[in-house]
Design a protein around this motif. Structure first.
Motif, PDB file in Angstrom:
ATOM      1  N   VAL A  74      50.025  37.960  53.813  1.00 50.83           N
ATOM      2  CA  VAL A  74      49.675  36.562  54.093  1.00 50.83           C
ATOM      3  C   VAL A  74      49.059  35.914  52.856  1.00 50.83           C
ATOM      4  O   VAL A  74      49.364  34.757  52.533  1.00 50.83           O
ATOM      5  CB  VAL A  74      48.697  36.483  55.283  1.00 50.83           C
ATOM      6  CG1 VAL A  74      48.137  35.067  55.437  1.00 50.83           C
ATOM      7  CG2 VAL A  74      49.404  36.901  56.573  1.00 50.83           C
ATOM      8  N   GLY A  75      48.197  36.656  52.160  1.00 50.06           N
ATOM      9  CA  GLY A  75      47.574  36.113  50.958  1.00 50.06           C
ATOM     10  C   GLY A  75      48.592  35.735  49.903  1.00 50.06           C
ATOM     11  O   GLY A  75      48.529  34.648  49.316  1.00 50.06           O
ATOM     12  N   ARG A  76      49.537  36.649  49.647  1.00 49.29           N
ATOM     13  CA  ARG A  76      50.571  36.365  48.638  1.00 49.29           C
ATOM     14  C   ARG A  76      51.474  35.229  49.097  1.00 49.29           C
ATOM     15  O   ARG A  76      51.939  34.407  48.291  1.00 49.29           O
ATOM     16  CB  ARG A  76      51.384  37.626  48.369  1.00 49.29           C
ATOM     17  CG  ARG A  76      50.542  38.778  47.817  1.00 49.29           C
ATOM     18  CD  ARG A  76      50.048  38.470  46.401  1.00 49.29           C
ATOM     19  NE  ARG A  76      48.957  39.358  45.997  1.00 49.29           N
ATOM     20  CZ  ARG A  76      49.124  40.558  45.482  1.00 49.29           C
ATOM     21  NH1 ARG A  76      50.330  41.035  45.302  1.00 49.29           N
ATOM     22  NH2 ARG A  76      48.078  41.278  45.128  1.00 49.29           N
ATOM     23  N   LEU A  77      51.754  35.170  50.396  1.00 50.49           N
ATOM     24  CA  LEU A  77      52.604  34.106  50.928  1.00 50.49           C
ATOM     25  C   LEU A  77      51.933  32.744  50.768  1.00 50.49           C
ATOM     26  O   LEU A  77      52.567  31.770  50.339  1.00 50.49           O
ATOM     27  CB  LEU A  77      52.911  34.372  52.402  1.00 50.49           C
ATOM     28  CG  LEU A  77      53.776  33.326  53.122  1.00 50.49           C
ATOM     29  CD1 LEU A  77      55.178  33.278  52.509  1.00 50.49           C
ATOM     30  CD2 LEU A  77      53.862  33.640  54.616  1.00 50.49           C
ATOM     31  N   LEU A  78      50.640  32.683  51.082  1.00 49.95           N
ATOM     32  CA  LEU A  78      49.927  31.408  51.003  1.00 49.95           C
ATOM     33  C   LEU A  78      49.835  30.894  49.574  1.00 49.95           C
ATOM     34  O   LEU A  78      49.874  29.675  49.349  1.00 49.95           O
ATOM     35  CB  LEU A  78      48.523  31.561  51.595  1.00 49.95           C
ATOM     36  CG  LEU A  78      48.451  31.747  53.110  1.00 49.95           C
ATOM     37  CD1 LEU A  78      47.014  31.967  53.565  1.00 49.95           C
ATOM     38  CD2 LEU A  78      49.057  30.541  53.833  1.00 49.95           C
ATOM     39  N   THR A  79      49.713  31.806  48.599  1.00 53.75           N
ATOM     40  CA  THR A  79      49.646  31.358  47.210  1.00 53.75           C
ATOM     41  C   THR A  79      50.946  30.693  46.766  1.00 53.75           C
ATOM     42  O   THR A  79      50.950  29.880  45.837  1.00 53.75           O
ATOM     43  CB  THR A  79      49.331  32.519  46.257  1.00 53.75           C
ATOM     44  OG1 THR A  79      50.326  33.537  46.394  1.00 53.75           O
ATOM     45  CG2 THR A  79      47.958  33.099  46.560  1.00 53.75           C
ATOM     46  N   HIS A  80      52.061  31.040  47.438  1.00 53.89           N
ATOM     47  CA  HIS A  80      53.351  30.438  47.094  1.00 53.89           C
ATOM     48  C   HIS A  80      53.642  29.190  47.933  1.00 53.89           C
ATOM     49  O   HIS A  80      54.330  28.268  47.468  1.00 53.89           O
ATOM     50  CB  HIS A  80      54.476  31.457  47.300  1.00 53.89           C
ATOM     51  CG  HIS A  80      54.498  32.548  46.278  1.00 53.89           C
ATOM     52  ND1 HIS A  80      53.758  33.695  46.402  1.00 53.89           N
ATOM     53  CD2 HIS A  80      55.154  32.652  45.090  1.00 53.89           C
ATOM     54  CE1 HIS A  80      53.958  34.471  45.351  1.00 53.89           C
ATOM     55  NE2 HIS A  80      54.795  33.860  44.537  1.00 53.89           N
ATOM     56  N   VAL A  81      53.109  29.157  49.152  1.00 52.83           N
ATOM     57  CA  VAL A  81      53.413  28.047  50.064  1.00 52.83           C
ATOM     58  C   VAL A  81      52.474  26.863  49.834  1.00 52.83           C
ATOM     59  O   VAL A  81      52.907  25.702  49.838  1.00 52.83           O
ATOM     60  CB  VAL A  81      53.324  28.527  51.531  1.00 52.83           C
ATOM     61  CG1 VAL A  81      53.449  27.343  52.486  1.00 52.83           C
ATOM     62  CG2 VAL A  81      54.401  29.556  51.818  1.00 52.83           C
ATOM     63  N   LEU A  82      51.197  27.144  49.631  1.00 51.39           N
ATOM     64  CA  LEU A  82      50.216  26.076  49.460  1.00 51.39           C
ATOM     65  C   LEU A  82      50.306  25.471  48.054  1.00 51.39           C
ATOM     66  O   LEU A  82      50.837  26.099  47.143  1.00 51.39           O
ATOM     67  CB  LEU A  82      48.806  26.628  49.692  1.00 51.39           C
ATOM     68  CG  LEU A  82      48.523  27.155  51.107  1.00 51.39           C
ATOM     69  CD1 LEU A  82      47.128  27.762  51.172  1.00 51.39           C
ATOM     70  CD2 LEU A  82      48.672  26.044  52.140  1.00 51.39           C
ATOM     71  N   PRO A  83      49.795  24.266  47.883  1.00 50.62           N
ATOM     72  CA  PRO A  83      49.799  23.638  46.552  1.00 50.62           C
ATOM     73  C   PRO A  83      49.097  24.521  45.525  1.00 50.62           C
ATOM     74  O   PRO A  83      48.083  25.157  45.829  1.00 50.62           O
ATOM     75  CB  PRO A  83      49.038  22.325  46.783  1.00 50.62           C
ATOM     76  CG  PRO A  83      49.212  22.036  48.238  1.00 50.62           C
ATOM     77  CD  PRO A  83      49.254  23.369  48.920  1.00 50.62           C
ATOM     78  N   PHE A  84      49.650  24.544  44.329  1.00 48.67           N
ATOM     79  CA  PHE A  84      49.102  25.399  43.270  1.00 48.67           C
ATOM     80  C   PHE A  84      47.707  24.927  42.875  1.00 48.67           C
ATOM     81  O   PHE A  84      47.460  23.732  42.706  1.00 48.67           O
ATOM     82  CB  PHE A  84      50.013  25.365  42.047  1.00 48.67           C
ATOM     83  CG  PHE A  84      49.600  26.312  40.958  1.00 48.67           C
ATOM     84  CD1 PHE A  84      49.996  27.643  40.988  1.00 48.67           C
ATOM     85  CD2 PHE A  84      48.798  25.871  39.911  1.00 48.67           C
ATOM     86  CE1 PHE A  84      49.607  28.529  39.985  1.00 48.67           C
ATOM     87  CE2 PHE A  84      48.408  26.752  38.898  1.00 48.67           C
ATOM     88  CZ  PHE A  84      48.814  28.081  38.941  1.00 48.67           C
ATOM     89  N   ARG A  85      46.798  25.894  42.734  1.00 49.26           N
ATOM     90  CA  ARG A  85      45.421  25.587  42.331  1.00 49.26           C
ATOM     91  C   ARG A  85      45.082  26.387  41.080  1.00 49.26           C
ATOM     92  O   ARG A  85      45.119  27.613  41.094  1.00 49.26           O
ATOM     93  CB  ARG A  85      44.443  25.930  43.452  1.00 49.26           C
ATOM     94  CG  ARG A  85      43.033  25.381  43.221  1.00 49.26           C
ATOM     95  CD  ARG A  85      42.090  25.753  44.346  1.00 49.26           C
ATOM     96  NE  ARG A  85      40.927  24.875  44.352  1.00 49.26           N
ATOM     97  CZ  ARG A  85      39.842  25.068  45.105  1.00 49.26           C
ATOM     98  NH1 ARG A  85      39.786  26.114  45.931  1.00 49.26           N
ATOM     99  NH2 ARG A  85      38.834  24.232  45.066  1.00 49.26           N
ATOM    100  N   VAL A  86      44.784  25.671  40.007  1.00 49.33           N
ATOM    101  CA  VAL A  86      44.464  26.317  38.737  1.00 49.33           C
ATOM    102  C   VAL A  86      43.120  27.028  38.864  1.00 49.33           C
ATOM    103  O   VAL A  86      42.166  26.495  39.434  1.00 49.33           O
ATOM    104  CB  VAL A  86      44.395  25.286  37.601  1.00 49.33           C
ATOM    105  CG1 VAL A  86      44.038  25.962  36.277  1.00 49.33           C
ATOM    106  CG2 VAL A  86      45.714  24.549  37.485  1.00 49.33           C
ATOM    107  N   ARG A  87      43.048  28.237  38.340  1.00 53.13           N
ATOM    108  CA  ARG A  87      41.801  28.991  38.388  1.00 53.13           C
ATOM    109  C   ARG A  87      40.739  28.307  37.534  1.00 53.13           C
ATOM    110  O   ARG A  87      41.055  27.677  36.521  1.00 53.13           O
ATOM    111  CB  ARG A  87      42.040  30.429  37.913  1.00 53.13           C
ATOM    112  CG  ARG A  87      42.946  31.200  38.849  1.00 53.13           C
ATOM    113  CD  ARG A  87      43.288  32.576  38.320  1.00 53.13           C
ATOM    114  NE  ARG A  87      44.259  33.213  39.194  1.00 53.13           N
ATOM    115  CZ  ARG A  87      43.950  33.982  40.240  1.00 53.13           C
ATOM    116  NH1 ARG A  87      42.675  34.219  40.510  1.00 53.13           N
ATOM    117  NH2 ARG A  87      44.880  34.505  40.992  1.00 53.13           N
TER     118      ARG A  87
END
Length: 230
Positions: A74-87
């Motif tokens: 789920v974590g990896r999926l959300l990083t691809h589905v949700l808008p990109f957030r710069v660290r």
């Protein structure tokens, strides 16, 4: 960036320890030994320790491992589905100077900060430990918060909300997966198969534990390399 993240990251960026302490924090944040190699062995201890409710306990261990897998997915999926957030460490708009010397890690630049898969995975595992052992589980949760999550905020790898949301989702997944109505549907049959086939079960269990400890990093690198050449 919201004011909650901004205020905490600004505060953390102004805390600079000596080189030895900073390097130690970087090592703690980076090495698997300080993450999965601490928590996964606790699950193995729970599995083998004699107990009057050993079947229930082993079902919880299986459910916790399943929760960890699901949380990581789920974590990896959300990083691809949700808008990109710069660290935070790569966000030049923040004008913050973090203590870390690991800013050159190219993999982090292309990996969205939200949510934290570290927080999601290891809070899921710590919650499973807590369900069986309240005392040890409390220590596992504190360990996850202080030695897995906090260093990643201090070094600028994650915003506080990345970690809080990741942790909350990890807890929710384990609570859901360990509920009696859900757990008995998959953990009970799996436990019976393990008892009938101990040799392949132990082999697969060992491989699964190793991959969880390393968060499937090597497999992902292999997969990414293969995809690049296809």
């Amino acid at each position: 960036m919201n004011s909650f993240d901004s205020s905490i990251e600004t505060y953390l960026s102004h805390i600079h320890f000596g080189e030895f302490v900073t390097k130690s924090i970087e090592v703690i944040a980076d090495l698997y030994s300080f993450k999965g190699l601490i928590l996964i062995p606790v699950l193995l201890w729970m599995w083998f320790q004699p107990h009057q409710r050993i079947e229930w306990r082993r079902q919880i261990v299986l459910a916790t491992l399943a929760s960890g897998l699901l949380a990581l997915f789920v974590g990896r999926l959300l990083t691809h589905v949700l808008p990109f957030r710069v660290r935070p460490i790569f966000n030049t708009e923040l004008h913050l100077q973090f203590a870390t010397t690991s800013a050159s890690d190219a993999s982090l630049t292309n990996w969205s900060s939200f949510p934290s898969d570290h927080a999601m995975l290891w809070m899921a595992v710590a919650t499973g430990i807590f369900i069986v052992w309240r005392g040890i589980g409390t220590l596992a949760i504190l360990y996850t918060l202080l030695l897995i999550c906090l260093p990643r905020a201090y070094l600028g790898f994650h915003y506080p909300t990345d970690l809080l949301v990741g942790a909350a989702v990890g807890v929710a997944i384990t609570v859901l997966m360990t509920r009696d109505a859900i757990r008995v549907r998959y953990a009970a049959p799996l436990l019976r198969w393990i008892e009938r086939r101990p040799a392949p079960a132990a082999t697969l269990g060992f491989i699964l534990c190793v991959e969880l400890v390393t968060q499937f990093d090597e497999l992902r690198k292999v997969a990414a390399g293969l995809l690049k050449h296809l």
